[in-house]
Design an enzyme around this catalytic site. Structure first.
Site, mmCIF file in Angstrom:
data_model
loop_
_atom_site.group_PDB
_atom_site.id
_atom_site.type_symbol
_atom_site.label_atom_id
_atom_site.label_comp_id
_atom_site.label_asym_id
_atom_site.label_seq_id
_atom_site.Cartn_x
_atom_site.Cartn_y
_atom_site.Cartn_z
ATOM 1 N N PHE A 1 -15.506 -26.968 21.310
ATOM 2 C CA PHE A 1 -16.396 -27.913 20.627
ATOM 3 C C PHE A 1 -17.378 -28.595 21.575
ATOM 4 O O PHE A 1 -17.863 -29.686 21.289
ATOM 5 C CB PHE A 1 -15.596 -28.965 19.856
ATOM 6 C CG PHE A 1 -14.538 -28.380 18.967
ATOM 7 C CD1 PHE A 1 -14.886 -27.650 17.840
ATOM 8 C CD2 PHE A 1 -13.192 -28.524 19.278
ATOM 9 C CE1 PHE A 1 -13.915 -27.086 17.033
ATOM 10 C CE2 PHE A 1 -12.210 -27.960 18.469
ATOM 11 C CZ PHE A 1 -12.580 -27.246 17.347
ATOM 12 N N LYS B 1 -17.253 -14.236 6.432
ATOM 13 C CA LYS B 1 -15.926 -14.838 6.607
ATOM 14 C C LYS B 1 -15.936 -15.810 7.796
ATOM 15 O O LYS B 1 -15.335 -16.885 7.743
ATOM 16 C CB LYS B 1 -14.904 -13.726 6.836
ATOM 17 C CG LYS B 1 -13.505 -14.060 6.419
ATOM 18 C CD LYS B 1 -12.681 -12.789 6.366
ATOM 19 C CE LYS B 1 -11.228 -13.102 6.128
ATOM 20 N NZ LYS B 1 -10.425 -11.866 6.070
ATOM 21 N N GLY C 1 -22.880 -23.151 13.702
ATOM 22 C CA GLY C 1 -21.624 -23.780 14.125
ATOM 23 C C GLY C 1 -21.664 -25.292 14.156
ATOM 24 O O GLY C 1 -20.613 -25.938 14.056
ATOM 25 N N GLU C 2 -22.845 -25.872 14.292
ATOM 26 C CA GLU C 2 -22.913 -27.327 14.435
ATOM 27 C C GLU C 2 -23.496 -28.015 13.215
ATOM 28 O O GLU C 2 -23.022 -29.073 12.803
ATOM 29 C CB GLU C 2 -23.685 -27.674 15.712
ATOM 30 C CG GLU C 2 -23.008 -26.931 16.852
ATOM 31 C CD GLU C 2 -23.444 -27.274 18.246
ATOM 32 O OE1 GLU C 2 -23.046 -28.327 18.742
ATOM 33 O OE2 GLU C 2 -24.157 -26.452 18.839
HETATM 34 MO MO1 MOS Z 1 -21.595 -27.338 21.572
HETATM 35 S S1 MOS Z 1 -21.411 -29.396 21.566
HETATM 36 O O1 MOS Z 1 -23.066 -27.078 22.298
HETATM 37 O O2 MOS Z 1 -20.303 -26.562 22.261
#
Ligand code: MOS
Length: 734
Positions: free
Chosen positions: A237, A629, A700-701
């Site tokens: 993370f 998925k 992802g973010e």
């Molecule tokens: Mo992310 S906070 O760029 O792993």
């Protein structure tokens, strides 16, 4: 060349490394046992027990007397290390922490010694016997009490003060999101082995280059002398992007003892041995007309940082500049140096903090004006990026709102707070907008096609959990025209072609494009070889008209005419074909962001103040979905994480001595299954061809960014109580 048929991309593939992981065969950093005549020994770090001061005495005799202890290293006996400048990926102003180089204690838990012993248990016990005297003073660790330092970063357009003065509607609020720790399941671990002046590290890292460059600088040796291996990462993370002090300690301990050393931080040590999402005070003032059109917004931020480095994340100011039509904007971003270790990016860095403030503020404005929160956002939806006048590459927020409202049954919502009950539970719904910038970076990947018709892809990128092994396999399989099972991807080794940091949601866009480029080149090579080979059925055919499926090249419109890679390579006595994929993103004239709209329904126990999330929906504009998925794994996982940010996670410091009092997973609360309701993610159709050749914006973010404010807004709707501090606890609702 003819476009390749898409079979693997877009399919809901299970993780190609899933079996390795669930059967324990995937080797993480702490699992590594490097071979050697004497075997690996164990290092345990001794942490400072004061929050600020000076070491006045160290007694290591009892520790050293333990059978099996090889060495205790501390500032009085450690060699002076060169610690050459290393800007690293964060390039923070200040001086990084130098382990065992002086007697100063800068924060509670700072590494002050390391014990190396034959077994972990011996090292742990001996570490408890190291006796250290301090000359200590009270540290400053409270953001709300300490002064900012240095000049603030500022931004202004128009005249926000004048516009606020003349605005028919004005609001001012201060939001206080808590410090959060990443708390990935895998502990931070490093195994270091020296062979002469060459160093091999097995490390938990999001970027093998990061510890390599850091140790090259710290030990003053060439980067080529260092190999970093990191095939699997058990979550990060953002916290494994930087090479933290323990990595240098492991290498130092290995050098001083002449043995390979394994160093695993404890769960407790993660709270001060590595970074965290800093706490903020974020004051928003906004002005609007009666119809909810924003005329001005000011954003005044104070964020914690360490005394030795200034961590000021860029993402925290971007949303205030470009998310909504706002003619007049002013921002100040101040950092407050405290006696703490340095913060670091955590999933959706900056944007997550800003979204809590800005999206809560928009909800407050909607309530003030009696306008539906979605309608308010629609009225302020810009046509271009107002911070720089650029067009958006793609921005499908309006669709996100519309689809989300329909799927979440938003129209049945009674806008009045505290209007819906279910027994003892007050029911509320809330929504928030999410955004995260689309990053892309250059890099390379090696592609090899073997005569047996299988392919190997190698890139130095990491897979901290999003499923990069799988998504790269999908891209490669289609570009090569191979079945997924015939493609192997290897990652996480500095001997592989260089890749960007596995962070900032840029791996799919960047490495995906790089892998596709390498596979396209390789396919072209094979096809060229075939059409020029008089023994090939494809001899003389226009290479542009050839496609490959299931490892067999054929004329696109005449599938009967063709042959397999295997036939071609075997006949030509070629063991393999090789190519190098690469991509350097060009300068774009567009503003590129991924977006989303998050919807939450909560129940709040009217008497106990307990908050339960009852359902959640995210609608995301992230460009093309390579792997549905994995996308769901990211989006639903982020909603779980966001429940933590909103309702549970809070690093608590005892300001008397700077000690973190909940440095464990019993007291630092994270969501468990019982906290998680039905979750759903929807992705609006469409690729972003300006972002990169494979059309993805990264996800992802952005999937985390809107979760906490959506929940906070739902809590307000349920209860009529506006909580501007995270996490929202039962106490804050009583
Ligand atoms: Mo992310 S906070 O760029 O792993």
């Amino acid at each position: 060349m003819s476009p390749q048929p898409q079979a693997a991309v877009g399919a809901p593939l299970s993780r190609v490394d899933g079996r390795l992981k669930v059967t324990g065969q995937a080797k993480y950093a702490a699992d590594q046992e490097p071979e050697g005549p004497e075997g690996v020994v164990h290092a345990v770090v001794v942490d400072s027990s004061v929050g600020r001061g000076r070491i006045t005495g160290i007694d290591t005799r009892a520790a050293e007397a333990q059978p099996g202890v090889l060495k205790v290293i501390h500032h009085r006996n450690a060699p002076k290390l060169p610690y050459r400048p290393n800007p690293g990926s964060l390039n923070l102003p200040g001086e990084r922490l130098r382990v065992f180089q002086d007697d100063q204690v800068r924060f509670h838990g700072q590494p002050v010694a390391v014990v190396v012993a034959a077994t972990l248990e011996t090292a742990q016990h001996a570490a408890s016997l190291v006796s250290i005297d301090y000359d200590s003073e009270r540290p400053a660790t409270d953001l709300s009490e300490a002064p900012a330092a240095g000049e603030p970063r500022t931004y202004a357009r128009g005249d926000a003060e004048a516009a606020l003065r003349s605005a028919p509607v004005r609001l001012e609020m201060t939001y206080r999101p808590a410090r959060n720790h990443h708390n990935a399941m895998e502990l931070h671990a490093t195994v270091a082995r020296w062979d002469g002046d060459r160093l091999t590290l097995w490390d938990k890292t999001q970027w093998v280059r990061s510890p390599r460059d850091e140790l090259a600088a710290n030990f003053g040796i060439p980067a080529e002398n260092i190999r970093v291996i990191s095939p699997f990462v058990g979550g990060a993370f953002g916290n494994a992007a930087r090479a933290w002090p323990h990595i240098t300690i492991a290498a130092l301990a290995a050098r001083e003892t002449g043995r390979p050393v394994k160093l695993v931080l404890t769960r407790k040590q993660l709270y001060f041995g590595v970074g965290y999402r800093p706490s903020y005070e974020y004051t928003v003032r906004l002005g609007s007309d009666r119809r909810g059109r924003l005329t001005a917004m000011t954003h005044d931020l104070r964020a914690e940082t360490s005394r030795y480095e200034t961590f000021a994340e860029r993402g925290v100011i971007a949303p205030g500049q470009m998310l909504y039509i706002t003619p007049n904007v002013s921002q100040t971003h101040r950092t407050v140096p405290l006696d703490v270790n340095t913060p670091t990016p955590m999933r959706g860095p900056g944007y997550t903090t800003a979204a809590f403030a800005v999206e809560s503020a928009m909800d407050e404005l909607a309530h003030e004006l009696g306008i539906d929160p979605i309608e308010l956002r629609q009225r302020n939806e810009p046509d271009n990026d107002q911070s720089n006048g650029r067009p958006f590459s793609t921005r499908r927020l309006r669709e996100c709102y519309t689809i989300g409202a329909r799927e979440f049954d938003w129209s049945r919502r009674n806008p009045r707070p505290r209007s819906t009950r279910d027994g003892d539970w007050l029911i509320g719904t809330g929504m928030a907008t999410a955004l995260y910038d689309t990053l892309r970076s250059p890099g390379q990947a090696r592609v090899r096609l073997d005569a047996d018709g299988t392919a190997l892809i190698e890139s130095a990128t990491s897979d901290m959990g999003p499923g990069t092994y799988t998504s790269m396999t999908q891209v490669a399989a289609d570009a090569l025209g191979l079945a997924v099972r015939n493609v192997t991807v290897r990652l996480g080794d500095t001997t592989m072609p260089e890749a960007p940091i596995h962070g900032g949601s840029q791996t799919m866009a960047s490495v995906g494009t790089i892998v596709q480029d390498g596979c396209d080149k390789l396919r072209r090579q094979a096809v060229e070889l075939a059409v020029q080979d008089s023994r090939s059925p494809l001899y003389g055919v226009d290479a542009e008209g050839v496609v490959v499926r299931g490892g067999r090249m054929h004329v696109r419109d005449n599938p009967a005419r063709g042959e397999t890679y295997r036939q071609l390579l075997t006949r030509n006595d070629r063991a393999h074909l090789e190519s190098m994929g690469s991509w350097t993103p060009g300068q774009s004239r567009s503003s590129m962001y991924a977006y989303g709209a998050v919807f939450a329904e909560v129940g709040v126990d009217a008497r106990l103040g307990l908050v339960r999330v009852r359902r959640m929906l995210g609608v995301f504009d992230v460009g093309r979905i390579i792997s549905p998925k994995l996308a769901d794994s990211q989006a639903l996982g982020a909603m779980v994480g966001g429940i933590g940010t909103a309702l549970l996670e809070h690093t608590v410091t005892d300001h008397r001595d700077g000690r973190i009092v909940n440095a464990n997973l019993a007291d630092y609360l994270v969501p468990v299954n019982a906290d998680v309701p039905d979750l759903k993610a929807i992705y609006v159709d469409g690729r972003d061809d300006e972002a990169d050749p494979i059309g993805v914006k990264g996800l992802g973010e952005v999937v985390l960014v809107g979760v906490a404010p959506a929940i906070a807004n739902a809590v307000f709707h349920a209860t009529g109580r506006r909580v501007r501090e995270l996490p929202i606890t039962a106490e804050s609702l009583l």
